[in-house]
Design a protein around this motif. Structure first.
Motif, PDB file in Angstrom:
ATOM      1  N   TYR A  66       0.834  -1.202   0.000  1.00  0.00           N
ATOM      2  CA  TYR A  66       0.000   0.000   0.000  1.00  0.00           C
ATOM      3  C   TYR A  66       0.871   1.256   0.000  1.00  0.00           C
ATOM      4  N   CYS A  67       1.997   1.220   0.723  1.00  0.00           N
ATOM      5  CA  CYS A  67       2.831   2.406   0.890  1.00  0.00           C
ATOM      6  C   CYS A  67       3.860   2.613  -0.219  1.00  0.00           C
ATOM      7  N   LYS A  68       4.236   1.582  -0.932  1.00  0.00           N
ATOM      8  CA  LYS A  68       5.272   1.721  -1.958  1.00  0.00           C
ATOM      9  C   LYS A  68       4.961   2.800  -2.994  1.00  0.00           C
ATOM     10  N   PRO A  69       3.724   2.922  -3.473  1.00  0.00           N
ATOM     11  CA  PRO A  69       3.450   3.986  -4.444  1.00  0.00           C
ATOM     12  C   PRO A  69       3.664   5.401  -3.874  1.00  0.00           C
ATOM     13  N   LYS A  70       3.621   5.540  -2.581  1.00  0.00           N
ATOM     14  CA  LYS A  70       3.822   6.852  -1.972  1.00  0.00           C
ATOM     15  C   LYS A  70       5.304   7.214  -1.907  1.00  0.00           C
ATOM     16  N   CYS A  71       6.173   6.262  -2.219  1.00  0.00           N
ATOM     17  CA  CYS A  71       7.617   6.478  -2.150  1.00  0.00           C
ATOM     18  C   CYS A  71       8.261   6.392  -3.533  1.00  0.00           C
ATOM     19  N   VAL A  72       7.540   6.826  -4.533  1.00  0.00           N
ATOM     20  CA  VAL A  72       8.014   6.720  -5.916  1.00  0.00           C
ATOM     21  C   VAL A  72       9.301   7.517  -6.118  1.00  0.00           C
ATOM     22  N   LYS A  73       9.384   8.690  -5.514  1.00  0.00           N
ATOM     23  CA  LYS A  73      10.574   9.531  -5.693  1.00  0.00           C
ATOM     24  C   LYS A  73      11.838   8.787  -5.242  1.00  0.00           C
ATOM     25  N   TYR A 102      14.778   4.547   0.291  1.00  0.00           N
ATOM     26  CA  TYR A 102      13.498   4.018  -0.188  1.00  0.00           C
ATOM     27  C   TYR A 102      12.776   3.271   0.928  1.00  0.00           C
ATOM     28  N   CYS A 105      11.397   5.437   3.682  1.00  0.00           N
ATOM     29  CA  CYS A 105      10.129   6.053   3.280  1.00  0.00           C
ATOM     30  C   CYS A 105       8.973   5.072   3.467  1.00  0.00           C
ATOM     31  N   VAL A 106       9.160   3.843   3.009  1.00  0.00           N
ATOM     32  CA  VAL A 106       8.110   2.826   3.153  1.00  0.00           C
ATOM     33  C   VAL A 106       7.826   2.571   4.635  1.00  0.00           C
ATOM     34  N   CYS A 109       5.778   5.216   6.350  1.00  0.00           N
ATOM     35  CA  CYS A 109       4.359   5.120   5.996  1.00  0.00           C
ATOM     36  C   CYS A 109       3.691   3.938   6.699  1.00  0.00           C
TER      37      CYS A 109
END
Length: 119
Positions: A66-73, A102, A105-106, A109
């Motif tokens: 769920y959280c991986k897309p929020k850490c695209v940068k 990375y 960030c995950v 979240c």
């Protein structure tokens, strides 16, 4: 005579001994029954605890997805680094920093959601 200066008590008669022995056996039987009941209760509690443990489900992998897309940068920075390292001929380049950025960030979240779901 006993060391205290008194005569020792007379030995019990046979009927008193039988009654005392009967009471003793009854007391032992009662204590044994109580011990067995306590053991049964302890076993039931242990079984319930084991069932609770078996029912536990790790939600972290789902939360990470769920959280991986929020850490695209951070992911893009890591992938760019991987591409650079593949082209590097010295063998000294690495992407450890980007990799940890990375996952930091995950984790940032995931953590609040994960701890909210704990008992």
């Amino acid at each position: 005579q006993s060391p205290l200066g008194r005569p020792p008590p007379p030995p019990p008669t046979r009927p008193e001994t039988d009654r005392s022995l009967g009471r003793f056996r009854a007391d032992v039987a009662q204590m044994t029954d109580e011990d067995e009941r306590e053991e049964e209760v302890e076993e039931e509690v242990e079984e319930e605890e084991e069932e609770e443990e078996e029912e536990a489900v790790d939600t972290r992998p789902e939360l990470e997805e769920y959280c991986k897309p929020k850490c695209v940068k951070a992911w893009v920075a890591y992938q760019e680094c991987v591409d650079r390292v593949e082209k590097d001929t010295t063998g000294e380049a690495h992407c450890t920093g980007q990799y940890f950025d990375y996952w930091a960030c995950v984790d940032k979240c995931v953590a609040p959601k994960l701890f909210d779901s704990l008992k």
